[in-house]
Motif scaffolding. Structure first.
Motif, PDB file in Angstrom:
ATOM      1  N   ILE A  63      -5.716  -3.368   5.506  1.00 48.07           N
ATOM      2  CA  ILE A  63      -5.252  -3.558   6.882  1.00 48.07           C
ATOM      3  C   ILE A  63      -5.048  -5.052   7.066  1.00 48.07           C
ATOM      4  O   ILE A  63      -5.997  -5.787   7.388  1.00 48.07           O
ATOM      5  CB  ILE A  63      -6.259  -2.998   7.903  1.00 48.07           C
ATOM      6  N   PRO A  64      -3.845  -5.556   6.823  1.00 49.46           N
ATOM      7  CA  PRO A  64      -3.628  -7.010   6.835  1.00 49.46           C
ATOM      8  C   PRO A  64      -3.683  -7.583   8.238  1.00 49.46           C
ATOM      9  O   PRO A  64      -3.470  -6.886   9.232  1.00 49.46           O
ATOM     10  CB  PRO A  64      -2.226  -7.157   6.232  1.00 49.46           C
ATOM     11  N   ASP A 117       0.832  -1.210   0.000  1.00 47.64           N
ATOM     12  CA  ASP A 117       0.000   0.000   0.000  1.00 47.64           C
ATOM     13  C   ASP A 117       0.863   1.255   0.000  1.00 47.64           C
ATOM     14  O   ASP A 117       2.046   1.247   0.378  1.00 47.64           O
ATOM     15  CB  ASP A 117      -0.928   0.002   1.211  1.00 47.64           C
ATOM     16  N   ASP A 118       0.232   2.374  -0.385  1.00 46.56           N
ATOM     17  CA  ASP A 118       0.910   3.669  -0.468  1.00 46.56           C
ATOM     18  C   ASP A 118       0.967   4.295   0.928  1.00 46.56           C
ATOM     19  O   ASP A 118      -0.063   4.675   1.499  1.00 46.56           O
ATOM     20  CB  ASP A 118       0.152   4.575  -1.438  1.00 46.56           C
ATOM     21  N   ILE A 119       2.166   4.419   1.482  1.00 46.47           N
ATOM     22  CA  ILE A 119       2.325   4.971   2.827  1.00 46.47           C
ATOM     23  C   ILE A 119       1.925   6.438   2.865  1.00 46.47           C
ATOM     24  O   ILE A 119       1.244   6.888   3.789  1.00 46.47           O
ATOM     25  CB  ILE A 119       3.784   4.787   3.309  1.00 46.47           C
ATOM     26  N   GLU A 120       2.352   7.203   1.862  1.00 49.01           N
ATOM     27  CA  GLU A 120       2.030   8.632   1.828  1.00 49.01           C
ATOM     28  C   GLU A 120       0.516   8.850   1.789  1.00 49.01           C
ATOM     29  O   GLU A 120      -0.018   9.755   2.435  1.00 49.01           O
ATOM     30  CB  GLU A 120       2.687   9.286   0.603  1.00 49.01           C
ATOM     31  N   LYS A 121      -0.164   8.040   1.055  1.00 48.02           N
ATOM     32  CA  LYS A 121      -1.622   8.160   0.968  1.00 48.02           C
ATOM     33  C   LYS A 121      -2.270   7.831   2.313  1.00 48.02           C
ATOM     34  O   LYS A 121      -3.219   8.512   2.736  1.00 48.02           O
ATOM     35  CB  LYS A 121      -2.150   7.235  -0.129  1.00 48.02           C
ATOM     36  N   ALA A 122      -1.760   6.800   2.973  1.00 45.66           N
ATOM     37  CA  ALA A 122      -2.311   6.437   4.284  1.00 45.66           C
ATOM     38  C   ALA A 122      -2.103   7.565   5.292  1.00 45.66           C
ATOM     39  O   ALA A 122      -3.009   7.903   6.071  1.00 45.66           O
ATOM     40  CB  ALA A 122      -1.666   5.152   4.776  1.00 45.66           C
ATOM     41  N   GLN A 123      -0.934   8.170   5.277  1.00 45.96           N
ATOM     42  CA  GLN A 123      -0.677   9.290   6.187  1.00 45.96           C
ATOM     43  C   GLN A 123      -1.585  10.471   5.871  1.00 45.96           C
ATOM     44  O   GLN A 123      -2.087  11.147   6.775  1.00 45.96           O
ATOM     45  CB  GLN A 123       0.793   9.707   6.098  1.00 45.96           C
ATOM     46  N   SER A 179       4.028  -8.409   9.330  1.00 47.09           N
ATOM     47  CA  SER A 179       2.954  -8.535   8.345  1.00 47.09           C
ATOM     48  C   SER A 179       2.413  -7.201   7.863  1.00 47.09           C
ATOM     49  O   SER A 179       1.588  -7.168   6.945  1.00 47.09           O
ATOM     50  CB  SER A 179       1.794  -9.353   8.923  1.00 47.09           C
ATOM     51  N   ALA A 180       2.836  -6.079   8.497  1.00 44.42           N
ATOM     52  CA  ALA A 180       2.250  -4.795   8.146  1.00 44.42           C
ATOM     53  C   ALA A 180       3.209  -3.664   8.470  1.00 44.42           C
ATOM     54  O   ALA A 180       4.154  -3.815   9.261  1.00 44.42           O
ATOM     55  CB  ALA A 180       0.928  -4.596   8.896  1.00 44.42           C
ATOM     56  N   VAL A 181       2.944  -2.524   7.867  1.00 43.39           N
ATOM     57  CA  VAL A 181       3.654  -1.284   8.170  1.00 43.39           C
ATOM     58  C   VAL A 181       2.775  -0.481   9.124  1.00 43.39           C
ATOM     59  O   VAL A 181       1.626  -0.143   8.787  1.00 43.39           O
ATOM     60  CB  VAL A 181       3.944  -0.476   6.893  1.00 43.39           C
ATOM     61  N   ALA A 182       3.274  -0.189  10.313  1.00 43.59           N
ATOM     62  CA  ALA A 182       2.483   0.521  11.319  1.00 43.59           C
ATOM     63  C   ALA A 182       2.544   2.018  11.057  1.00 43.59           C
ATOM     64  O   ALA A 182       3.622   2.627  11.110  1.00 43.59           O
ATOM     65  CB  ALA A 182       2.994   0.204  12.718  1.00 43.59           C
ATOM     66  N   VAL A 183       1.397   2.601  10.764  1.00 39.92           N
ATOM     67  CA  VAL A 183       1.271   4.042  10.564  1.00 39.92           C
ATOM     68  C   VAL A 183       0.543   4.622  11.774  1.00 39.92           C
ATOM     69  O   VAL A 183      -0.542   4.142  12.133  1.00 39.92           O
ATOM     70  CB  VAL A 183       0.516   4.372   9.267  1.00 39.92           C
ATOM     71  N   THR A 184       1.117   5.652  12.397  1.00 38.93           N
ATOM     72  CA  THR A 184       0.580   6.222  13.640  1.00 38.93           C
ATOM     73  C   THR A 184       0.098   7.642  13.406  1.00 38.93           C
ATOM     74  O   THR A 184       0.798   8.447  12.777  1.00 38.93           O
ATOM     75  CB  THR A 184       1.649   6.224  14.743  1.00 38.93           C
ATOM     76  N   LEU A 185      -1.094   7.923  13.906  1.00 41.80           N
ATOM     77  CA  LEU A 185      -1.622   9.289  13.940  1.00 41.80           C
ATOM     78  C   LEU A 185      -1.575   9.769  15.381  1.00 41.80           C
ATOM     79  O   LEU A 185      -2.265   9.225  16.246  1.00 41.80           O
ATOM     80  CB  LEU A 185      -3.055   9.344  13.407  1.00 41.80           C
TER      81      LEU A 185
END
Length: 299
Positions: A272-273, A200-206, A235-241
């Motif tokens: 979201i795997p 997935d696109d990290i920039e888009k998720a952020q 299994s995933a890239v953790a993106v934090t807000l």
């Protein structure tokens, strides 16, 4: 017969005279002591009431002192003065006050040892009311004792748990452990961590998370919200807000923001795997021939 009666009358009058003379001596001797004792009682009683009112007025003006402590200290000061007054009155009549003080000290020590746990709770209650690590209406957690404060007493503190249960905790249990107060400070931070797929696109998720934070009026603009990659998991890239809200809005905002993030990710095609394990090679296992027993091998 007349002389005998006169003799008895004279002895009786003489006895009365001696008793009257003794009473005069007693009155003269203790008159000043009685007057002094009465004056000490009157003055001491007045001083005890004035000191009690003064302490109550002084503590009432302070916003850091709980009303329970105000009443306790005012009564304590008043009766402490009265005890001193009684000892002074007894001293006016020649009573050895040193022995009385010693007896009171021994009695206080015995009572203190017998009520050690109770006195410990009272001391802890006074410290809690004076230092005020928590107030009525605040939500705390003290080494597993959690809930909203309902009342702080001299012996125990009453709480209401999140599921609506009543809980009473001894003050010593709350005083001797670290206390986390969730309501004291006006603002509180929340870190919303969501795992996305490696493809997935990290920039888009952020960007999606930042749009959610800016659109929610409960999220504070100062400190400014921040979206970042916090971990590269199995299994995933953790993106934090990371964002801040008012303490009163924290619970509702954190739950609703989690739901809104899931919906927004689905709309934008961000996965979201779930945890999974990748095996290298074939999972097919060839059947093994059962080993022969010793008798079979002999044949």
């Amino acid at each position: 017969m007349a002389s005998a009666s006169e003799s008895q009358l004279g002895q009786l009058l003489g006895g009365w005279g001696e008793a009257f003379n003794g009473l005069q001596v007693l009155i003269v001797t203790y008159a000043f002591s009685v007057i002094g004792a009465i004056l000490i009682l009157i003055v001491g009683w007045s001083i005890s009431r004035l000191l009690g009112r003064w302490v109550r007025s002084l503590l009432t003006r302070s916003h850091r002192v709980d009303p329970t402590v105000v009443g306790f200290f005012s009564v304590f000061v008043r009766y402490a003065v009265l005890v001193v007054v009684v000892i002074m009155v007894l001293g006016q009549f020649g009573v050895q006050t040193a022995s009385i003080i010693t007896a009171l000290g021994a009695a206080g020590l015995a009572i203190g040892l017998a009520l050690q746990g109770t006195l410990q709770n009272i001391a802890a209650g006074i410290m809690l009311l004076v230092l005020r690590p928590f107030r009525v209406g605040e939500y705390i957690d003290a080494d597993g004792v959690s809930g909203t404060i309902q009342e702080i007493g001299l012996f125990a503190t009453e709480l209401k748990t999140l599921d609506g249960l009543y809980r009473m905790a001894p003050n010593s249990q709350l005083w001797n452990v670290p206390v986390t107060n969730y309501s004291r400070l006006p603002e509180r931070r929340h870190d919303l961590v969501i795992g996305i797929g490696y493809e997935d696109d990290i920039e888009k998720a952020q960007s999606v998370l930042m749009d959610l934070a800016r659109a929610d009026s409960r999220v504070l603009s100062d400190p400014e919200p921040w979206a970042y990659v916090s971990e590269l998991g199995d299994s995933a890239v953790a993106v934090t807000l990371r964002y801040w809200t008012k303490s009163a809005d924290w619970w509702t905002t954190s739950r609703e923001m989690t739901k809104a993030a899931k919906i927004a990710f689905d709309e934008n095609g961000i996965s979201i795997p779930f945890p999974q394990v990748t095996y290298s090679g074939s999972l097919d296992v060839e059947p093994r021939e059962p080993e022969k027993t010793a008798s079979e091998q002999a044949q």
